[in-house]
Write an enzyme that holds these catalytic residues in place. Structure first.
Site, PDB file in Angstrom:
ATOM      1  N   ASN A 101       0.867  -1.185   0.000  1.00  0.00           N
ATOM      2  CA  ASN A 101       0.000   0.000   0.000  1.00  0.00           C
ATOM      3  C   ASN A 101       0.901   1.230   0.000  1.00  0.00           C
ATOM      4  O   ASN A 101       1.461   1.589   1.030  1.00  0.00           O
ATOM      5  CB  ASN A 101      -0.889  -0.050   1.259  1.00  0.00           C
ATOM      6  CG  ASN A 101      -1.757   1.184   1.406  1.00  0.00           C
ATOM      7  OD1 ASN A 101      -1.831   2.021   0.507  1.00  0.00           O
ATOM      8  ND2 ASN A 101      -2.416   1.302   2.549  1.00  0.00           N
ATOM      9  N   TRP A 102       1.032   1.850  -1.160  1.00  0.00           N
ATOM     10  CA  TRP A 102       1.971   2.985  -1.285  1.00  0.00           C
ATOM     11  C   TRP A 102       1.413   4.266  -0.661  1.00  0.00           C
ATOM     12  O   TRP A 102       2.118   5.242  -0.529  1.00  0.00           O
ATOM     13  CB  TRP A 102       2.310   3.224  -2.758  1.00  0.00           C
ATOM     14  CG  TRP A 102       3.107   2.119  -3.396  1.00  0.00           C
ATOM     15  CD1 TRP A 102       3.576   0.974  -2.795  1.00  0.00           C
ATOM     16  CD2 TRP A 102       3.552   2.044  -4.766  1.00  0.00           C
ATOM     17  NE1 TRP A 102       4.273   0.210  -3.701  1.00  0.00           N
ATOM     18  CE2 TRP A 102       4.274   0.843  -4.924  1.00  0.00           C
ATOM     19  CE3 TRP A 102       3.400   2.886  -5.883  1.00  0.00           C
ATOM     20  CZ2 TRP A 102       4.844   0.457  -6.138  1.00  0.00           C
ATOM     21  CZ3 TRP A 102       3.968   2.498  -7.092  1.00  0.00           C
ATOM     22  CH2 TRP A 102       4.688   1.295  -7.213  1.00  0.00           C
ATOM     23  N   LYS A 103       0.135   4.284  -0.351  1.00  0.00           N
ATOM     24  CA  LYS A 103      -0.511   5.478   0.224  1.00  0.00           C
ATOM     25  C   LYS A 103      -0.212   6.700  -0.634  1.00  0.00           C
ATOM     26  O   LYS A 103      -0.081   6.566  -1.852  1.00  0.00           O
ATOM     27  CB  LYS A 103      -0.077   5.663   1.695  1.00  0.00           C
ATOM     28  CG  LYS A 103      -0.270   4.375   2.514  1.00  0.00           C
ATOM     29  CD  LYS A 103      -0.148   4.551   3.993  1.00  0.00           C
ATOM     30  CE  LYS A 103      -0.353   3.203   4.670  1.00  0.00           C
ATOM     31  NZ  LYS A 103      -0.334   3.295   6.123  1.00  0.00           N
ATOM     32  N   GLY A 150       2.128   2.258  10.786  1.00  0.00           N
ATOM     33  CA  GLY A 150       3.085   3.357  10.668  1.00  0.00           C
ATOM     34  C   GLY A 150       3.770   3.738  11.965  1.00  0.00           C
ATOM     35  O   GLY A 150       4.391   4.790  12.064  1.00  0.00           O
ATOM     36  N   HIS A 171      -9.811   1.159   4.891  1.00  0.00           N
ATOM     37  CA  HIS A 171      -8.532   1.397   5.575  1.00  0.00           C
ATOM     38  C   HIS A 171      -8.748   2.383   6.717  1.00  0.00           C
ATOM     39  O   HIS A 171      -9.533   3.321   6.601  1.00  0.00           O
ATOM     40  CB  HIS A 171      -7.500   1.926   4.574  1.00  0.00           C
ATOM     41  CG  HIS A 171      -6.109   1.914   5.140  1.00  0.00           C
ATOM     42  ND1 HIS A 171      -5.674   2.872   6.023  1.00  0.00           N
ATOM     43  CD2 HIS A 171      -5.084   1.049   4.983  1.00  0.00           C
ATOM     44  CE1 HIS A 171      -4.424   2.584   6.386  1.00  0.00           C
ATOM     45  NE2 HIS A 171      -4.043   1.489   5.760  1.00  0.00           N
ATOM     46  N   GLU A 214      -7.087   4.794   7.701  1.00  0.00           N
ATOM     47  CA  GLU A 214      -6.848   6.205   7.350  1.00  0.00           C
ATOM     48  C   GLU A 214      -8.056   6.802   6.629  1.00  0.00           C
ATOM     49  O   GLU A 214      -8.330   8.002   6.754  1.00  0.00           O
ATOM     50  CB  GLU A 214      -5.556   6.324   6.518  1.00  0.00           C
ATOM     51  CG  GLU A 214      -4.326   6.121   7.410  1.00  0.00           C
ATOM     52  CD  GLU A 214      -3.123   5.491   6.732  1.00  0.00           C
ATOM     53  OE1 GLU A 214      -3.055   5.472   5.489  1.00  0.00           O
ATOM     54  OE2 GLU A 214      -2.230   4.996   7.456  1.00  0.00           O
ATOM     55  N   SER A 252       3.100  -2.089  10.456  1.00  0.00           N
ATOM     56  CA  SER A 252       4.550  -2.172  10.720  1.00  0.00           C
ATOM     57  C   SER A 252       5.123  -3.558  10.435  1.00  0.00           C
ATOM     58  O   SER A 252       6.052  -3.999  11.107  1.00  0.00           O
ATOM     59  CB  SER A 252       4.865  -1.725  12.150  1.00  0.00           C
ATOM     60  OG  SER A 252       4.499  -0.365  12.320  1.00  0.00           O
ATOM     61  N   GLY A 299       2.708  -1.153   4.305  1.00  0.00           N
ATOM     62  CA  GLY A 299       2.784   0.270   3.980  1.00  0.00           C
ATOM     63  C   GLY A 299       4.223   0.694   3.758  1.00  0.00           C
ATOM     64  O   GLY A 299       4.817   0.465   2.706  1.00  0.00           O
ATOM     65  N   GLY A 300       4.823   1.302   4.784  1.00  0.00           N
ATOM     66  CA  GLY A 300       6.172   1.867   4.685  1.00  0.00           C
ATOM     67  C   GLY A 300       7.197   0.956   4.026  1.00  0.00           C
ATOM     68  O   GLY A 300       7.957   1.393   3.146  1.00  0.00           O
ATOM     69  N   GLU A 356      -5.677  -4.978  10.464  1.00  0.00           N
ATOM     70  CA  GLU A 356      -4.665  -3.957  10.687  1.00  0.00           C
ATOM     71  C   GLU A 356      -4.967  -3.213  11.982  1.00  0.00           C
ATOM     72  O   GLU A 356      -5.776  -2.267  11.984  1.00  0.00           O
ATOM     73  CB  GLU A 356      -4.662  -2.952   9.523  1.00  0.00           C
ATOM     74  CG  GLU A 356      -4.340  -3.549   8.182  1.00  0.00           C
ATOM     75  CD  GLU A 356      -3.770  -2.498   7.232  1.00  0.00           C
ATOM     76  OE1 GLU A 356      -2.638  -2.689   6.767  1.00  0.00           O
ATOM     77  OE2 GLU A 356      -4.441  -1.491   6.979  1.00  0.00           O
TER      78      GLU A 356
HETATM   79  P1  PGA Z   1       2.552   0.268   7.654  1.00  0.00           P
HETATM   80  O1  PGA Z   1       1.097   0.475   6.982  1.00  0.00           O
HETATM   81  O2  PGA Z   1       3.117  -1.018   7.100  1.00  0.00           O
HETATM   82  O3  PGA Z   1       3.358   1.469   7.223  1.00  0.00           O
HETATM   83  O4  PGA Z   1       2.352   0.199   9.126  1.00  0.00           O
HETATM   84  C1  PGA Z   1       0.248  -0.615   6.746  1.00  0.00           C
HETATM   85  C2  PGA Z   1      -1.049  -0.124   6.162  1.00  0.00           C
HETATM   86  O5  PGA Z   1      -1.539   0.940   6.554  1.00  0.00           O
HETATM   87  O6  PGA Z   1      -1.637  -0.781   5.267  1.00  0.00           O
END
Ligand code: PGA
Length: 254
Positions: free
Chosen positions: A9-11, A174, A96, A98, A214, A235-236, A168
Site C-alpha cells: 500500500n503505497w498510500k 506506521g 482502511h 486512514e 509495521s 505500507g512503509g 490492521e
Molecule cells: P505500515 O502500513 O506497514 O506502514 O504500518 C500498513 C497499512 O496501513 O496498510
C-alpha cells in the site's frame, strides 16, 4: 492450502519517477520466476494506476486504495469502480483506517463500497482493526466483530477468492509497533471463526486474511508462519524494492 498474498500500500507517496523505478525493480526481480506460492499486489495512488499498469508484465497485480460507492455522476474528486477496471485494476483496498479516520468513512459506507467493488468484479481488500484505546480496554474482539458484521452486511459471498480481509490494528500502522505473532494469530483465528459464523466452513477455510501494521523485512517471516496469517498488507516497507522483496521472500518461505 491457501497461497500467500503480499500487497504493498503505497498510500500518498512517491513521484511518478520513483514509482516507475520501484515497479521496474520489483518486476525485474519477480520475472526471475522465484514465486511459487505467493501473489504480489501493489496499490499506487489513483494518479499512477494507468501508467504503472503498462509496466507489470503479468508479475504483479494492481490495486487501488479506495473507490466510490456510486456508479458515476456529480461526485467531484471521487473515482468509480468502473474507472478502476478501465485502468487494469483488479483489487481495491476498502475501509482502511486512514479512510475511516480522515474521511469519516462509516461501516455503512464501507459496506456500500464493498458491494460496488464486488458487483464490478474488483476484489476488495477489506481492512478492519482496533485502536489502542479499544485494545487496552479489552474491546478489540467486539470492535473487529462489529466492523466485520456491518461491513459484510447483506453481502452474499459464494467464493472466498472474491474478497480478502486485512487485519490492521490501528496502533500498529506506521508506528513501528508490530502486533506480536501471538496477538495477530489470535485475532486472525477469531476473524476466521466469525467468517464461519457469517458464511460457512469452506469459505472460512479458504478466505485470505492478511496482517498489516509495521510489517517489515525483519518480522514478516514470523508473522507469515502463523496458521491463520495468509500474508501481509505492507505500507512503509513496500516503498523500498529491497525491503518489499525480502517480505515477498518471507511469504514464499513461510
Ligand atoms: P505500515 O502500513 O506497514 O506502514 O504500518 C500498513 C497499512 O496501513 O496498510
Amino acid at each position: 492450502m491457501r497461497k500467500k498474498i503480499v500487497a504493498g500500500n503505497w498510500k500518498m507517496n512517491l513521484s511518478l519517477n520513483e514509482a516507475f523505478n520501484l515497479i521496474d525493480a520489483l518486476v525485474e526481480n519477480l520475472q526471475l520466476g522465484i514465486l511459487k506460492n505467493t501473489k504480489v499486489i501493489v496499490a499506487p495512488s489513483f494518479a499512477f494506476l494507468h501508467p504503472i499498469s503498462g509496466r507489470l508484465r503479468n508479475t504483479i497485480a494492481l490495486a487501488a486504495q479506495n473507490c466510490s460507492e456510486n456508479n458515476n455522476g456529480a461526485y467531484t474528486g471521487d473515482v468509480s469502480a468502473e474507472m478502476l477496471k478501465d485502468c487494469n485494476v483488479s483489487y481495491v483496498i476498502l475501509g482502511h483506517s486512514e479512510r475511516r479516520k480522515y474521511h469519516f468513512e462509516s461501516d455503512e459506507q464501507i459496506n456500500l463500497k464493498l458491494k460496488k467493488a464486488l458487483s464490478t468484479n474488483l476484489i476488495p481488500i477489506f481492512c478492519i482493526g482496533e485502536t489502542i484505546e479499544e485494545r487496552e480496554s479489552n474491546k478489540y474482539f467486539q470492535v473487529v466483530k462489529t466492523q466485520l458484521i456491518k461491513g459484510l452486511a447483506d453481502i452474499n459471498l459464494s467464493n472466498a477468492s472474491n474478497i480478502i480481509i486485512a487485519y490492521e490494528p490501528v496502533w500498529a500502522i506506521g508506528t513501528g509497533k508490530t502486533a506480536t505473532p501471538q496477538q495477530a494469530q489470535e485475532m486472525h483465528a477469531f476473524i476466521r471463526n466469525e467468517i464461519k459464523n457469517l458464511y460457512n466452513d469452506l469459505l472460512a477455510n479458504t478466505i485470505h486474511i492478511l496482517y498489516g501494521g509495521s510489517c517489515n523485512a525483519q518480522n514478516a517471516l514470523e508473522l507469515f508462519k502463523c496458521e491463520d496469517i495468509d500474508g501481509g498488507l505492507i505500507g512503509g516497507a513496500s516503498l523500498k524494492a529491497n525491503d518489499f522483496i525480502k517480505i515477498i521472500e518471507a511469504a514464499e518461505k513461510a
